[in-house]
Design a protein around this motif. Structure first.
Motif, PDB file in Angstrom:
ATOM      1  N   CYS A 164       0.844  -1.201   0.000  1.00 10.64           N
ATOM      2  CA  CYS A 164       0.000   0.000   0.000  1.00 10.64           C
ATOM      3  C   CYS A 164       0.875   1.246   0.000  1.00 10.64           C
ATOM      4  N   ILE A 165       0.495   2.171  -0.862  1.00  5.87           N
ATOM      5  CA  ILE A 165       1.190   3.456  -0.972  1.00  5.87           C
ATOM      6  C   ILE A 165       0.149   4.548  -0.787  1.00  5.87           C
ATOM      7  N   ILE A 166       0.468   5.575  -0.032  1.00  4.76           N
ATOM      8  CA  ILE A 166      -0.425   6.734   0.060  1.00  4.76           C
ATOM      9  C   ILE A 166       0.321   7.928  -0.526  1.00  4.76           C
ATOM     10  N   ASN A 167      -0.141   8.410  -1.650  1.00  2.00           N
ATOM     11  CA  ASN A 167       0.541   9.514  -2.342  1.00  2.00           C
ATOM     12  C   ASN A 167      -0.477  10.450  -2.967  1.00  2.00           C
ATOM     13  N   PRO A 168      -0.460  11.740  -2.602  1.00  2.00           N
ATOM     14  CA  PRO A 168       0.293  12.390  -1.531  1.00  2.00           C
ATOM     15  C   PRO A 168      -0.004  11.757  -0.168  1.00  2.00           C
ATOM     16  N   GLY A 169       0.969  11.899   0.715  1.00  2.00           N
ATOM     17  CA  GLY A 169       0.932  11.170   1.974  1.00  2.00           C
ATOM     18  C   GLY A 169      -0.057  11.693   2.999  1.00  2.00           C
ATOM     19  N   ASN A 170      -0.686  10.770   3.680  1.00  2.00           N
ATOM     20  CA  ASN A 170      -1.543  11.066   4.818  1.00  2.00           C
ATOM     21  C   ASN A 170      -1.049  10.178   5.944  1.00  2.00           C
ATOM     22  N   PRO A 171      -0.569  10.717   7.040  1.00  2.00           N
ATOM     23  CA  PRO A 171      -0.634  12.112   7.513  1.00  2.00           C
ATOM     24  C   PRO A 171       0.590  12.955   7.166  1.00  2.00           C
ATOM     25  N   THR A 172       1.478  12.475   6.329  1.00  2.00           N
ATOM     26  CA  THR A 172       2.813  13.068   6.247  1.00  2.00           C
ATOM     27  C   THR A 172       2.984  14.125   5.153  1.00  2.00           C
ATOM     28  N   GLY A 173       2.030  14.212   4.216  1.00  2.00           N
ATOM     29  CA  GLY A 173       2.031  15.317   3.266  1.00  2.00           C
ATOM     30  C   GLY A 173       3.113  15.292   2.206  1.00  2.00           C
ATOM     31  N   GLN A 174       3.920  14.219   2.120  1.00  3.04           N
ATOM     32  CA  GLN A 174       4.940  14.189   1.069  1.00  3.04           C
ATOM     33  C   GLN A 174       4.312  13.846  -0.282  1.00  3.04           C
ATOM     34  N   VAL A 175       4.971  14.304  -1.358  1.00  3.85           N
ATOM     35  CA  VAL A 175       4.529  13.974  -2.716  1.00  3.85           C
ATOM     36  C   VAL A 175       5.652  13.177  -3.369  1.00  3.85           C
ATOM     37  N   GLN A 176       5.314  11.988  -3.852  1.00  2.00           N
ATOM     38  CA  GLN A 176       6.356  11.118  -4.402  1.00  2.00           C
ATOM     39  C   GLN A 176       6.836  11.608  -5.761  1.00  2.00           C
ATOM     40  N   SER A 177       8.144  11.456  -5.969  1.00  2.00           N
ATOM     41  CA  SER A 177       8.704  11.807  -7.278  1.00  2.00           C
ATOM     42  C   SER A 177       8.381  10.702  -8.280  1.00  2.00           C
ATOM     43  N   ARG A 178       8.467  11.064  -9.556  1.00  2.00           N
ATOM     44  CA  ARG A 178       8.209  10.078 -10.596  1.00  2.00           C
ATOM     45  C   ARG A 178       9.193   8.912 -10.479  1.00  2.00           C
ATOM     46  N   GLN A 179      10.455   9.252 -10.194  1.00  2.00           N
ATOM     47  CA  GLN A 179      11.483   8.211 -10.073  1.00  2.00           C
ATOM     48  C   GLN A 179      11.137   7.225  -8.952  1.00  2.00           C
ATOM     49  N   CYS A 180      10.684   7.768  -7.836  1.00  2.00           N
ATOM     50  CA  CYS A 180      10.349   6.919  -6.695  1.00  2.00           C
ATOM     51  C   CYS A 180       9.216   5.962  -7.065  1.00  2.00           C
ATOM     52  N   ILE A 181       8.228   6.480  -7.777  1.00  2.00           N
ATOM     53  CA  ILE A 181       7.094   5.628  -8.176  1.00  2.00           C
ATOM     54  C   ILE A 181       7.575   4.498  -9.091  1.00  2.00           C
ATOM     55  N   GLU A 182       8.475   4.861 -10.003  1.00  2.00           N
ATOM     56  CA  GLU A 182       9.022   3.845 -10.909  1.00  2.00           C
ATOM     57  C   GLU A 182       9.760   2.768 -10.098  1.00  2.00           C
ATOM     58  N   ASP A 183      10.536   3.194  -9.139  1.00  2.00           N
ATOM     59  CA  ASP A 183      11.269   2.239  -8.303  1.00  2.00           C
ATOM     60  C   ASP A 183      10.310   1.311  -7.546  1.00  2.00           C
ATOM     61  N   VAL A 184       9.228   1.897  -7.054  1.00  2.00           N
ATOM     62  CA  VAL A 184       8.247   1.094  -6.307  1.00  2.00           C
ATOM     63  C   VAL A 184       7.601   0.061  -7.234  1.00  2.00           C
ATOM     64  N   ILE A 185       7.298   0.482  -8.451  1.00  2.00           N
ATOM     65  CA  ILE A 185       6.671  -0.446  -9.399  1.00  2.00           C
ATOM     66  C   ILE A 185       7.619  -1.596  -9.740  1.00  2.00           C
ATOM     67  N   LYS A 186       8.893  -1.266  -9.955  1.00  2.00           N
ATOM     68  CA  LYS A 186       9.882  -2.325 -10.225  1.00  2.00           C
ATOM     69  C   LYS A 186       9.958  -3.292  -9.047  1.00  2.00           C
ATOM     70  N   PHE A 187       9.972  -2.709  -7.869  1.00  2.00           N
ATOM     71  CA  PHE A 187      10.020  -3.526  -6.654  1.00  2.00           C
ATOM     72  C   PHE A 187       8.808  -4.464  -6.585  1.00  2.00           C
ATOM     73  N   ALA A 188       7.625  -3.930  -6.859  1.00  2.00           N
ATOM     74  CA  ALA A 188       6.402  -4.751  -6.815  1.00  2.00           C
ATOM     75  C   ALA A 188       6.454  -5.840  -7.876  1.00  2.00           C
ATOM     76  N   PHE A 189       6.995  -5.496  -9.031  1.00  2.00           N
ATOM     77  CA  PHE A 189       7.143  -6.504 -10.098  1.00  2.00           C
ATOM     78  C   PHE A 189       8.065  -7.624  -9.643  1.00  2.00           C
ATOM     79  N   GLU A 190       9.213  -7.217  -9.144  1.00  2.00           N
ATOM     80  CA  GLU A 190      10.222  -8.215  -8.783  1.00  2.00           C
ATOM     81  C   GLU A 190       9.780  -9.077  -7.610  1.00  2.00           C
TER      82      GLU A 190
END
Lengths: 564, 564
Positions: free
Chosen positions: B296-322
């Protein structure tokens, strides 16, 4: 497209295809041991790995027959020739889908120069643009839901003060005075107070706002209460007694929660009456393999339409007391009583009239909804549960549980308030309100009788009186060769019949097996014919219902000829 | 009263009291063996016999601090003197409760001679009766939700045709042309089509209506998807990776479904960024005792308010794939981006831009809602999930599962349609719509900066930039004696602080421990002070927010003095 793609092997990066092929043989959840990053990359979620409790869920009211009905409707729209011009969906208790007009007081804004749109109450006038205004329609105040959703109307001088006062009272109880804010999780406090007052008027016994939890339709509340009650595993799993035939929300929720469904059979020969001896049999049987703790009652009955006598309710309460069962009373059809001599008795009223020890010990959850009754406001998804004699700590747990979903829809809560606090004699909107309400209910009573009459005229069909609720559940004898014909098509006999009925006449009813039935109903037993039970609503407009009933009867006559 | 009665021994009929007393010693579910009818008649449902999974559920956003805040509000109304004149509920992202006015296009009826009620957008103007009309308000068509709920307005000649056309289009898609009818279970087909078009415009990749399931708020959809994914028992139970800090719906649903919660920690030192190395650590740890299948990913973050970069999202997707994980992307704050250089990238867009094998294999469920963004229509309970690469048979199971609750609330579905199909340049309502939307979002951006500035001025408080969403989650150092003082009261240190804050200032915030935090955050570690994290919304009107932030800062300064 989707299905095709799913059949295609998924493309994998070079070098991974082999590993994937090898790993594909391994099934079940979890990473294939030693598969390493990216190895064996099929889907995570498959029919084999998904939640088996969800797989077990069945819900006939919106099953394959409805999917086919929607396809046929689309075919008709696209000009595909069919032996009928219209699909009539008698599968679900959805009054407004069948043309019943919303009750003015609950929803509409006939002020500001606009009036009746020409649709009749009771669903008997088709949508036909603007019709003549009802006399006096101009006097009706724009009602509470409208004012709450559009508070700008509060400044409109033409709107009577009594309507504004009601809306101001509700808005003041909303966060930021807006229906767009979350409410408290068990519902707007003011609405809970109004529900409590309504129950007190109905039953003549005290009701407390803190015992009332508003919900997203009655279904939501029923599932919440079941969630609290379910525990154990193996032989200590919670057993839940439900009537057969039942409304399939119960079997679906029991399956999803991995509880044990315990069937007690209603007595068809006595107008689907509930017999405590049968309850006792079902309980004894259940005790052999699980831990029965809950008894569900649907009164008036869905799909069976029976209305319980006061004596029967008293017997059930004594039984629950003696056998230590938690009572869940589904009373969403409490306004829908048609048969002469029948009356609605709430479980709570009877419980309190019985006095101690019953009234102080027996735990009861009673459910109501704005979807049924004379309102038929299904789309708003609004209902509530009142809990009686619930352990205070458990009740706090219930409050916590419902808080996770934040709150029930606020427009529905506001509409519920209008239902439980209707106009009183002397109020400007009283006359129209009561006229509309009576029109809906007397039309339904007429259609209940009509259904029973037409069905009982047809040889091979027998229909108990529809004493209440919104459905008929006739018994239809199966001609001898129908069983084999259904089997040849891999269908249950009642699905076979209902699907043929749909394809040939456009009439959509639900096969009774979705509501549960006695074992062997389809099979020859000494002295009994095999039979099936379609559930159908009595909601279509009278003329359309008459056509539907006659079409069904003559389709059946043809069916008997074909399969005898 | 209830509590008192529960403490009283329940009255039992003569002759049963002894048996009851004997049986009372036996606990646990099920009938006491040999107790016989009526014997041992305590309540069926007790804290000891109730569903233990429900007991484990926690939901801090509406926990004890909110209950106390409601009591204080009632005290104030009854004239009980307090050191403050108003309770400010900054515990929940409820825009309209904080005074934000509904977006005209989404809800209101400014035509027919009524206009602005004087409340400003962005929540900055208190409710103060009717204010001056906005220029051009008369040109705005009464919008779609109003027309659908009150079709009588369709005959009103003063209403522009474009609004009527929209409403007629939606009503034609409703059963019986009424919002009071049930819709199809996954939502009104037309609304699903409009959502698909919205997603296609947003992402530039295809979206299909059949992959979209409307829901009773995003929470409902999140729980439905989790339900599908949960299976197994013991060491094969489904593990669900969630961020810490998280939105407590996740931990609550995981507890209720008896799945295993696997925490991955966001990096506070880097603006609450998601680090794939940390994901890897959490996954490896989870694999030791369960079967991790969901991320599970929360983006933008609740309660933390961060916004994920495109690169980070790509990394997460690769991780989920692998690692063979099903991705759940909670993107309900996609409109709420404030920080310069931050942008919202949807998981689906990034997934498709990455191309095969990712785009054809990685399973994704993405959630959205009308409760957040610029709309803030929490009370309507409306949202949806789009599923990507879901196994077709599982998707049918999802359709079946949602059918048991019949349908999401129709008024919310209609409102959602207006959100995903907003007015376009040239439409009569475009200018006002866009002005209102911008006003809400720019006010929020201003408040996000203000929050960060005021907090970071206070010694001992450190607040990451609120890049997005609606919350600040500042870190507050605990003075040394506060730990002992909290312990003496049997409270967690952050509950101790937040409760004191509420009692002294009327400010209601949620203790951060409800959102999860690193082990030992309260404890002295080499080089680190113990600290606490209150979550608070940035939704109060600007002036009120400023007062709130300054009050909190000065309360904290006093608190430090008292407990140093």
């Amino acid at each position: 497209m989707r299905a095709l793609r799913a059949l295609r092997p998924r493309r994998l990066p070079a070098g991974r295809a082999m590993a994937a092929a090898a790993a594909a043989a391994a099934t079940g959840p979890g990473p294939a041991p030693g598969s390493g990053p990216g190895g064996g990359r099929g889907p995570v979620l498959t029919p084999g790995t998904m939640n088996p409790a969800v797989r077990r869920v069945e819900y006939a009211v919106r099953g394959p027959i409805v999917t086919r009905a929607l396809q046929l409707e689309q075919d008709l729209r696209q000009g595909v020739p069919k032996p009928f011009t219209e699909v009539i969906k008698a599968n679900i208790g959805d009054a407004q889908a069948m043309g019943q007009k919303p009750i003015t007081f609950l929803r509409q804004v006939p002020g500001a120069g606009v009036g009746d749109n020409g649709r009749g109450h009771g669903g008997d006038t088709p949508v036909s643009g603007r019709g003549p205004r009802r006399p006096g329609a101009e006097r009706v105040p724009p009602q509470v839901t409208a004012l709450c959703l559009y508070p700008e109307l509060l400044t409109e001088p033409s709107i009577p003060e009594d309507a504004k006062d009601r809306a101001r009272r509700l808005l003041a109880a909303c966060g930021g005075q807006s229906a767009g804010a979350y409410s408290a999780s068990p519902g707007i406090e003011l609405v809970r107070q109004d529900v409590a007052r309504f129950l007190q008027r109905r039953d003549g016994v005290p009701a407390k706002p803190q015992d009332i939890f508003l919900s997203t339709g009655a279904s939501d509340a029923i599932v919440s209460i079941l969630k609290l009650l379910v525990s154990g595993s193996g032989g200590s799993r919670t057993g839940v007694l439900i009537p057969i035939p039942q409304y399939p929300l119960y079997s679906a929720a029991i399956a999803e929660l991995s509880a044990v469904q315990l069937n007690y059979y209603l007595d068809e020969e006595h107008c689907w009456a509930l017999d405590v001896a049968e309850l006792r049999r079902a309980l004894a049987e259940g005790r052999r393999h699980c831990c029965p703790r809950v008894l569900c009652i649907i009164n008036p009955g869905n799909p069976t339409g029976q209305v319980q006598s006061r004596q029967c309710i008293e017997d059930v309460i004594k039984f629950a007391f003696e056998e230590k069962l938690f009572l869940m009373a589904d009373e969403v059809y409490q306004d829908n009583i048609y048969a002469e001599g029948s009356a609605f008795h709430s479980f709570k009223k009877v419980l309190f009239e019985m006095g101690p020890p019953y009234s102080e010990v027996v735990e009861l959850a009673s459910f109501h909804s704005v979807s049924k009754g004379f309102m038929g406001e299904c789309g708003f998804r609004s209902g509530y549960v009142e809990v009686v004699n619930m352990d205070p700590e458990v009740q706090q747990q219930l409050a916590k549980l419902v808080s996770v979903r934040l709150c029930p829809p606020v427009p529905g809560q506001i509409l519920l308030d209008a239902v439980v606090d209707p106009p009183q004699p002397g109020d400007p909107s009283y006359e129209l309100f009561i006229a509309e309400k009576q029109a809906v209910l007397s039309t339904l009573a007429h259609k209940a009788r009509l259904t029973q009459e037409i069905f009982n005229r047809a040889p091979g069909i027998r229909c108990n009186p529809v004493q209440g609720a919104m459905y008929s559940f006739p018994r239809i004898e199966l001609p001898p060769r129908a069983l084999a014909a259904a089997e040849a098509q891999g269908q249950a006999p009642d699905m076979f019949f209902c699907m043929k009925l749909l394809e040939e006449t456009g009439i959509c009813v639900v096969p009774g097996s979705g509501f549960g039935q006695r074992e062997g109903t389809f099979h020859f037993r000494p002295g009994a014919s095999p039979c099936l039970y379609p559930r159908m609503t009595i909601l279509p407009p009278t003329e359309k219902l008459q056509v539907l009933l006659e079409k069904l009867s003559s389709f059946y006559a043809k069916f008997v000829k074909e399969y005898s």
